[in-house]
Design a protein around this motif. Structure first.
Motif, PDB file in Angstrom:
ATOM      1  N   LEU A 194       2.114  -0.939   4.114  1.00 56.69           N
ATOM      2  CA  LEU A 194       1.569  -1.451   4.357  1.00 56.69           C
ATOM      3  C   LEU A 194       1.916  -2.879   3.395  1.00 56.69           C
ATOM      4  O   LEU A 194       0.847  -2.490   2.358  1.00 56.69           O
ATOM      5  N   CYS A 235       9.418   1.121   1.679  1.00 55.81           N
ATOM      6  CA  CYS A 235       9.620  -0.287   2.509  1.00 55.81           C
ATOM      7  C   CYS A 235      10.112  -1.719   1.803  1.00 55.81           C
ATOM      8  O   CYS A 235      10.549  -1.705   1.115  1.00 55.81           O
ATOM      9  N   LYS A 266       0.624   4.020   1.517  1.00 55.91           N
ATOM     10  CA  LYS A 266       1.682   3.853   3.036  1.00 55.91           C
ATOM     11  C   LYS A 266       2.524   3.366   3.647  1.00 55.91           C
ATOM     12  O   LYS A 266       2.933   3.371   4.794  1.00 55.91           O
ATOM     13  N   ASP A 276      -7.583  -4.635   8.094  1.00 49.93           N
ATOM     14  CA  ASP A 276      -8.184  -3.751   8.558  1.00 49.93           C
ATOM     15  C   ASP A 276      -9.813  -3.267   9.551  1.00 49.93           C
ATOM     16  O   ASP A 276     -10.182  -4.765  10.026  1.00 49.93           O
ATOM     17  N   ASP A 309       2.332  -4.884   9.023  1.00 45.74           N
ATOM     18  CA  ASP A 309       2.892  -3.452   8.849  1.00 45.74           C
ATOM     19  C   ASP A 309       4.785  -3.439   9.439  1.00 45.74           C
ATOM     20  O   ASP A 309       4.828  -4.266  11.040  1.00 45.74           O
ATOM     21  N   PHE A 348      -3.151  -7.229   6.892  1.00 43.72           N
ATOM     22  CA  PHE A 348      -1.958  -6.355   6.253  1.00 43.72           C
ATOM     23  C   PHE A 348      -0.062  -6.743   7.367  1.00 43.72           C
ATOM     24  O   PHE A 348      -1.019  -7.019   8.779  1.00 43.72           O
ATOM     25  N   GLU A 400       0.635  -1.214  -0.086  1.00 41.16           N
ATOM     26  CA  GLU A 400       0.454  -0.070  -0.032  1.00 41.16           C
ATOM     27  C   GLU A 400       0.863   1.829   0.063  1.00 41.16           C
ATOM     28  O   GLU A 400       1.537   1.072  -0.191  1.00 41.16           O
ATOM     29  N   ARG A 416       0.537  -6.162   2.411  1.00 40.56           N
ATOM     30  CA  ARG A 416      -0.550  -6.598   1.178  1.00 40.56           C
ATOM     31  C   ARG A 416      -0.163  -8.404   1.578  1.00 40.56           C
ATOM     32  O   ARG A 416       0.874  -8.311   0.850  1.00 40.56           O
TER      33      ARG A 416
END
Lengths: 333, 354
Positions: free
Chosen positions: A79, A137, A77, A111, A128, A126, A75, A81
């Motif tokens: 994160l 990342c 941000k 989520d 983190d 997800f 993602e 998946r």
């Protein structure tokens, strides 16, 4: 015993990425076997002894791989998946920790959802890893992770991630170290990719063309509330009669039960309604072979904290060593 | 009662739950031995019987296969003097309450499958279909007798007796797929006095109901050039669509789909028409769900075909077939086999799959 299991469970080795665990096992067994080899599927094969008159060519398999997670999308941000590699159960995910093969660590969460009584699908979870953006990342699409959970010594019982099937690998290693006299040609195979459908065992069984196949794996137990199945933790290794993918050859079951009685090893009979083992691949290889499985009872299979009883493990070791050291008579009831 | 009918009664009276086919295998071996030149049992228990070609040298071979295993049950747990069960193969738990079964323990024990009464089970809506967790077998034995003689992992077979209904139909457990074993037997009888151009392997496979173990391993061992699986298929029943089911007693089915080689499909239709044998075309868009699935992908691949015998009430203790359809399946196989020549293999498959 415990030290070996502890060492093996802590090495990451998801299906298809077993090189680290394989090299560890190879170093441990080297002094005890004539040679080891690794085949195209990554299986580690060690031969012990040769076939004497009346002996058999026996394939013994334990799988090195563990269930894992594979990155499918990152993602904005940062994160991560992921999808599952093998039977990862969503209910064990939230709040857990993972470690990637490159050493990156992270925490799993999901989520937001309003129906808290329902378990979300894997697609809504997800990882983190503390990244602030997609660019930042340190993991990429296709990178793999496994549960990050340390070995817990609870005395008679132990808990860790990947006891499925590193306790089977430990059992096979200690058997290799103990079998001194055997009329059989013993082909010990540390298999790859069991968790995604016994892929390593399929090709290993084809190339080795054995007379008899035995899988070493864990089996879920019925001593937890709500499960109707008569295998209990601490009541001895389980001799498989059948699981979803495999009906053990009745003659193999009889041989195991007879030997357990002779050696005075406590044992249980296993009728399992979920999952299967590498024995299913061995059974239908080439023209077929008699096959069976010896299981170590295990609570919370496929969770980050699986649990086995060390007495079950010790009894399994006595039984397996006995089975492989004597002449094998396969007779139906 | 004709020969095949009485053979079927004998077959249906013997247990042969998947993985434990010994008793039924022995009956088939005895019946096939005088009809074939060579017979042996594979490492996983399938029966292989060879009718040798009369042509010297290298000749093609055909494998005809019917699975001899049946669905059944297994002892999963023993508590309070009762036996808790699980299924071997696809057994719908809704058909079980009230059935007589045989438990194969230290010896054979009769029991009856029962369920907990709705009225006395709390937190459970009345009238629902029972699942395996609510079903158990009562043998009338004491807890001690059970402990001594019945163990976890013992197999359980249906105890329903085979019955001829009217004079055309046969009813009983395990007609899936003993009906096809009988069809293979009809075929072996029909070709008894023929000189064959191809080698013929008649195979009774094991464990089709769980994962086609016998079809995988026998095809690998025998390496046939062509494979035909005979299995039962859904007969018409009230309320079922007419395109997915086939009339009972009105002929066999010839499969069509990804699991079926088109040249074999055409060939079998032609052979059926030559002898005025009634048939339906059975489309198998998702794979045939038979031994042919495993046969087709063995070694470098085998062209396969499926012949179906319509059957009502599949996977129940009282399945039902028309005796005529069993004879037809056997006669169709015999016609195909006796018209094969040494050049058939080349002419059939010259054009590849198309």
């Amino acid at each position: 015993m415990k030290e070996l299991i502890k060492q093996l469970t802590q090495i990451p080795g998801p299906s298809g990425y077993e090189s680290a665990i394989r090299e560890t096992i190879r170093e441990i067994i080297k002094p005890y076997v004539r040679e080891t080899r690794v085949d195209a599927m990554g299986n580690l094969i060690a031969q012990v002894g040769t076939k004497a008159p009346g002996g058999m060519r026996v394939m013994v398999a334990a799988h090195m791989d563990e269930i894992g997670l594979i990155v499918s999308h990152i993602e904005k941000k940062g994160l991560v998946r992921f999808s599952n590699l093998g039977g990862v159960l969503p209910r064990y995910l939230a709040g857990g920790r993972v470690v990637f093969l490159n050493g990156t660590r992270g925490v799993i969460n999901s989520d937001r959802h309003d129906e808290v009584s329902k378990i979300q699908p894997i697609s809504q979870f997800f990882i983190d890893i503390g990244a602030i953006s997609e660019k930042d990342c340190p993991v990429k699409i296709g990178d793999l992770a496994v549960f990050d959970r340390e070995f817990l010594d609870l005395g008679k019982r132990v808990s860790s991630k990947a006891l499925d099937d590193r306790c089977g690998c430990a059992l096979m290693i200690e058997t290799i170290q103990r079998v001194k006299q055997s009329p059989h040609e013993l082909l010990f195979v540390f298999c790859t990719q069991e968790e995604v459908g016994s892929r390593g065992a399929t090709t290993a069984a084809y190339q080795l063309d054995a007379d008899l196949g035995i899988a070493l794996d864990v089996t879920p137990v019925g001593d937890i509330l709500g499960v109707k199945m008569q295998v209990n933790l601490g009541e001895g290794p389980a001799i498989k009669v059948r699981d979803v993918g495999h009906i053990a050859d009745p003659a193999v079951v009889n041989w195991m039960v007879r030997t357990a009685r002779e050696l005075k090893v406590p044992h249980q009979l296993e009728v399992l309604d979920v999952g299967s083992t590498d024995a299913r691949a061995m059974q239908i290889s080439r023209g077929g072979m008699p096959s069976g499985a010896l299981s170590i009872p295990c609570r919370y299979v496929h969770s980050p904290s699986e649990m086995i009883d060390m007495d079950d493990y010790a009894h399994a070791l006595t039984l397996l060593t006995g089975l492989l050291s004597r002449e094998i008579k396969l007779e139906k009831k | 009662m004709n020969q095949i009918e009485s053979f079927l009664h004998e077959l249906l009276s013997a247990p042969g739950v998947a993985g434990f086919e010994g008793p039924v295998c022995e009956i088939i071996r005895k019946r096939w031995e005088p009809l074939t030149d060579e017979i042996h049992i594979s490492r996983v228990g399938s029966l292989h019987a060879l009718r040798r070609s009369s042509i010297p040298g290298k000749r093609p071979s055909l494998m005809i296969a019917a699975h001899m295993d049946a669905i059944g049950l297994m002892v999963k747990d023993i508590r309070d003097g009762l036996i808790w069960i699980t299924s071997m193969g696809g057994v719908d738990p809704r058909i079980l309450p009230g059935q007589l079964v045989t438990i194969h323990g230290a010896r054979e024990y009769t029991g009856v499958v029962q369920m907990l009464p709705d009225r006395l089970v709390k937190h459970q809506p009345a009238g629902g279909a029972p699942g395996y967790s609510q079903l158990f077998v009562d043998t009338g034995l004491s807890a001690n007798e059970i402990q001594a003689n019945i163990h976890i992992g013992d197999v359980i077979s249906f105890a329903s007796a085979p019955t001829t209904l009217g004079d055309k139909y046969l009813s009983g457990h395990s007609l899936d797929n003993r009906a096809s074993v009988a069809a293979l037997t009809v075929c072996l009888e029909e070709i008894k006095d023929y000189r064959l151009q191809w080698d013929l392997w008649a195979v009774a496979t094991v464990q089709e109901e769980v994962r086609t173990v016998g079809a995988h391993t026998s095809t690998f061992e025998l390496k046939p050039d062509v494979g035909i699986a005979v299995d039962v298929t859904f007969a018409q029943e009230p309320g079922l669509s007419t395109y997915e089911t086939f009339p009972l007693g009105k002929g066999v089915t010839i499969g069509s789909g990804g699991n079926i080689h088109p040249a074999l499909h055409r060939e079998l239709k032609d052979r059926a028409e030559e002898i005025d044998l009634p048939y339906s075309i059975e489309t198998m868009p998702k794979g045939s769900g038979t031994d042919a699935m495993a046969m087709q992908i063995s070694s470098a691949g085998v062209p396969t075909l499926v012949i179906g015998i319509p059957l009502r009430y599949m996977h129940t203790p009282y399945e039902m077939v028309a005796l005529k359809d069993i004879h037809r399946a056997g006669r169709l196989l015999a016609r195909f086999i006796t018209t094969l020549t040494s050049g058939s293999l080349e002419s059939l498959f010259k054009g590849g799959a198309a």
